[in-house]
Scaffold this motif. Structure first.
Motif, PDB file in Angstrom:
ATOM      1  N   PHE A   4     -63.462 -51.562  69.341  1.00  0.00           N
ATOM      2  CA  PHE A   4     -62.227 -50.926  69.768  1.00  0.00           C
ATOM      3  C   PHE A   4     -61.352 -51.884  70.566  1.00  0.00           C
ATOM      4  N   LEU A   5     -60.057 -51.579  70.584  1.00  0.00           N
ATOM      5  CA  LEU A   5     -59.100 -52.396  71.321  1.00  0.00           C
ATOM      6  C   LEU A   5     -58.776 -51.757  72.667  1.00  0.00           C
ATOM      7  N   ILE A   6     -58.421 -52.596  73.626  1.00  0.00           N
ATOM      8  CA  ILE A   6     -57.895 -52.136  74.905  1.00  0.00           C
ATOM      9  C   ILE A   6     -56.570 -52.856  75.130  1.00  0.00           C
ATOM     10  N   PHE A   7     -55.545 -52.086  75.432  1.00  0.00           N
ATOM     11  CA  PHE A   7     -54.249 -52.656  75.766  1.00  0.00           C
ATOM     12  C   PHE A   7     -54.163 -52.796  77.279  1.00  0.00           C
ATOM     13  N   ILE A   8     -53.766 -53.979  77.747  1.00  0.00           N
ATOM     14  CA  ILE A   8     -53.511 -54.186  79.174  1.00  0.00           C
ATOM     15  C   ILE A   8     -52.061 -54.615  79.306  1.00  0.00           C
ATOM     16  N   GLY A   9     -51.278 -53.821  80.012  1.00  0.00           N
ATOM     17  CA  GLY A   9     -49.862 -54.138  80.129  1.00  0.00           C
ATOM     18  C   GLY A   9     -49.133 -53.130  80.990  1.00  0.00           C
ATOM     19  N   ASN A  10     -47.808 -53.021  80.763  1.00  0.00           N
ATOM     20  CA  ASN A  10     -47.002 -52.083  81.539  1.00  0.00           C
ATOM     21  C   ASN A  10     -46.787 -50.786  80.748  1.00  0.00           C
ATOM     22  N   THR A  11     -45.896 -49.965  81.251  1.00  0.00           N
ATOM     23  CA  THR A  11     -45.629 -48.680  80.587  1.00  0.00           C
ATOM     24  C   THR A  11     -44.259 -48.676  79.911  1.00  0.00           C
ATOM     25  N   LYS A  12     -43.803 -49.845  79.492  1.00  0.00           N
ATOM     26  CA  LYS A  12     -42.498 -49.953  78.831  1.00  0.00           C
ATOM     27  C   LYS A  12     -42.415 -49.025  77.624  1.00  0.00           C
ATOM     28  N   ASN A  13     -43.499 -48.944  76.861  1.00  0.00           N
ATOM     29  CA  ASN A  13     -43.543 -48.076  75.686  1.00  0.00           C
ATOM     30  C   ASN A  13     -44.361 -46.814  75.945  1.00  0.00           C
ATOM     31  N   PHE A  18     -55.174 -45.994  74.569  1.00  0.00           N
ATOM     32  CA  PHE A  18     -56.217 -46.997  74.785  1.00  0.00           C
ATOM     33  C   PHE A  18     -55.719 -48.061  75.768  1.00  0.00           C
ATOM     34  N   GLY A  19     -54.876 -47.622  76.716  1.00  0.00           N
ATOM     35  CA  GLY A  19     -54.228 -48.569  77.616  1.00  0.00           C
ATOM     36  C   GLY A  19     -54.770 -48.602  79.022  1.00  0.00           C
ATOM     37  N   ILE A  20     -54.722 -49.792  79.630  1.00  0.00           N
ATOM     38  CA  ILE A  20     -54.888 -49.978  81.067  1.00  0.00           C
ATOM     39  C   ILE A  20     -53.543 -50.491  81.558  1.00  0.00           C
ATOM     40  N   HIS A  21     -52.864 -49.698  82.379  1.00  0.00           N
ATOM     41  CA  HIS A  21     -51.494 -50.018  82.762  1.00  0.00           C
ATOM     42  C   HIS A  21     -51.440 -50.512  84.196  1.00  0.00           C
ATOM     43  N   LEU A  22     -50.812 -51.664  84.374  1.00  0.00           N
ATOM     44  CA  LEU A  22     -50.752 -52.314  85.675  1.00  0.00           C
ATOM     45  C   LEU A  22     -49.327 -52.319  86.215  1.00  0.00           C
ATOM     46  N   GLU A  23     -49.210 -52.358  87.549  1.00  0.00           N
ATOM     47  CA  GLU A  23     -47.912 -52.577  88.169  1.00  0.00           C
ATOM     48  C   GLU A  23     -47.424 -53.976  87.782  1.00  0.00           C
ATOM     49  N   THR A 194     -54.659 -52.280  57.241  1.00  0.00           N
ATOM     50  CA  THR A 194     -53.484 -52.511  58.077  1.00  0.00           C
ATOM     51  C   THR A 194     -53.912 -53.299  59.309  1.00  0.00           C
ATOM     52  N   THR A 195     -53.048 -53.419  60.282  1.00  0.00           N
ATOM     53  CA  THR A 195     -53.353 -54.222  61.468  1.00  0.00           C
ATOM     54  C   THR A 195     -54.384 -53.521  62.355  1.00  0.00           C
ATOM     55  N   ASP A 196     -55.067 -54.303  63.172  1.00  0.00           N
ATOM     56  CA  ASP A 196     -56.048 -53.738  64.107  1.00  0.00           C
ATOM     57  C   ASP A 196     -55.388 -52.761  65.075  1.00  0.00           C
ATOM     58  N   VAL A 197     -54.173 -53.083  65.504  1.00  0.00           N
ATOM     59  CA  VAL A 197     -53.468 -52.220  66.457  1.00  0.00           C
ATOM     60  C   VAL A 197     -53.145 -50.873  65.814  1.00  0.00           C
ATOM     61  N   SER A 198     -52.674 -50.901  64.581  1.00  0.00           N
ATOM     62  CA  SER A 198     -52.365 -49.653  63.876  1.00  0.00           C
ATOM     63  C   SER A 198     -53.610 -48.806  63.663  1.00  0.00           C
ATOM     64  N   ILE A 199     -54.699 -49.453  63.295  1.00  0.00           N
ATOM     65  CA  ILE A 199     -55.949 -48.714  63.092  1.00  0.00           C
ATOM     66  C   ILE A 199     -56.360 -48.015  64.381  1.00  0.00           C
ATOM     67  N   GLU A 200     -56.166 -48.691  65.512  1.00  0.00           N
ATOM     68  CA  GLU A 200     -56.514 -48.088  66.803  1.00  0.00           C
ATOM     69  C   GLU A 200     -55.669 -46.836  67.061  1.00  0.00           C
ATOM     70  N   TYR A 201     -54.357 -46.968  66.860  1.00  0.00           N
ATOM     71  CA  TYR A 201     -53.467 -45.813  67.036  1.00  0.00           C
ATOM     72  C   TYR A 201     -53.875 -44.658  66.115  1.00  0.00           C
ATOM     73  N   LEU A 202     -54.178 -44.971  64.869  1.00  0.00           N
ATOM     74  CA  LEU A 202     -54.525 -43.930  63.894  1.00  0.00           C
ATOM     75  C   LEU A 202     -55.842 -43.249  64.250  1.00  0.00           C
ATOM     76  N   GLN A 203     -56.808 -44.034  64.719  1.00  0.00           N
ATOM     77  CA  GLN A 203     -58.097 -43.432  65.099  1.00  0.00           C
ATOM     78  C   GLN A 203     -57.935 -42.489  66.283  1.00  0.00           C
ATOM     79  N   TYR A 204     -57.130 -42.875  67.241  1.00  0.00           N
ATOM     80  CA  TYR A 204     -56.867 -41.983  68.366  1.00  0.00           C
ATOM     81  C   TYR A 204     -56.087 -40.751  67.904  1.00  0.00           C
TER      82      TYR A 204
END
Length: 262
Positions: A4-13, A18-23, A194-204
């Motif tokens: 599985f993928l983990i996104f680490i970033g902001n909340t722009k989108n 599957f995200g960990i959102h940081l200041e 398709t892309t790994d990111v898309s597969i992650e979104y679709l599985q969720y």
């Protein structure tokens, strides 16, 4: 992690399922240390990033958990009070989806007036998709899904974003056939279509979990004359190059499909 993928970033989108959102300050500090050769491991409530030169720890013990689930209605009570408001926003947006530059206002003009839409390949496949969600014909469903999966450019191709939007309507209604859901799940788990990111979104999405921008829209659609729908729609269509527009088109297709059979 693992498969599985983990996104680490902001909340722009928005907040991702599957995200960990940081200041921003913490994110900038973190990104300054990220290198391609980092090994990542998960232990307890912490993520560790290491190479020969450094060891970084992202401690989540004091973080705030969130769940991006959509409230589910009983099929006989499924209603979208703000449907017409959503349609108006789709028309006013004026941006095409990411496949063949199809404009939603053009699609709606044909669909809502029961006119014969120009029979391009995309138009035929969109019609097939609206039938496939209720179908028990595995071969037809697979053929239809394979047209959309991975179609388009970017981290999340347009066809995948349309399917995520469509699944958001199912998350509310529970009305799509189990065969449709099963075939989609089998395809994305069996091959790199398709892309790994898309597969992650679709599985969720298959498990009823979505980005917060989609969750907000679906909550608005279940509310009479939602005061926040316009702002949340704007937030959604600004995601990515065309991802938000594609997802909104998928939501539109899902609602039209359900309204057609009710």
């Amino acid at each position: 992690m693992g498969k599985f993928l983990i996104f680490i970033g902001n909340t722009k989108n928005g907040r991702l399922p599957f995200g960990i959102h940081l200041e921003e300050d913490a994110l900038n500090e973190f990104m300054a240390c990220v290198k391609d050769d980092l090994v990542v491991c998960w232990k307890g409530f912490s993520l560790y990033f290491a190479n020969k030169e450094k060891l970084m720890k992202l401690d989540l013990q004091t973080s705030t958990p969130f769940v991006n689930s959509i409230p589910k209605c009983k099929p006989e009570k499924v209603n979208f009070p703000s449907f017409e408001q959503f349609v108006a926003l789709c028309i006013d947006n004026g941006e095409p989806i990411g496949i063949d530059d199809l404009y939603m206002d053009q699609f709606l003009l044909y669909y809502l007036n029961n006119q014969e839409i120009v029979q391009t390949e995309l138009a035929i496949k969109v019609s097939d998709l609206m039938k496939a969600v209720f179908s028990e014909d595995e071969e037809f469903i697979e053929l239809t899904l394979r047209y959309f999966l991975g179609r388009g450019k970017g981290l999340t191709p347009s066809g995948d974003d349309i399917l995520v939007g469509l699944l958001a309507v199912h998350a509310v209604s529970g009305m799509f056939s189990q065969t449709f859901l099963h075939v989609l799940k089998e395809i994305i788990q069996a091959e790199p279509i398709t892309t790994d990111v898309s597969i992650e979104y679709l599985q969720y999405a298959l498990n009823g979990k979505f980005s917060s921008v989609i969750v907000h829209i679906m909550n608005d659609l279940l509310t009479e004359a939602s005061a926040e729908l316009k702002q949340h729609f704007s937030d959604l269509v600004q995601v990515g190059h065309s991802s938000g527009v594609d997802s909104s088109f998928g939501i539109l297709l899902g609602m039209l499909t359900i309204r057609r059979i009710k």
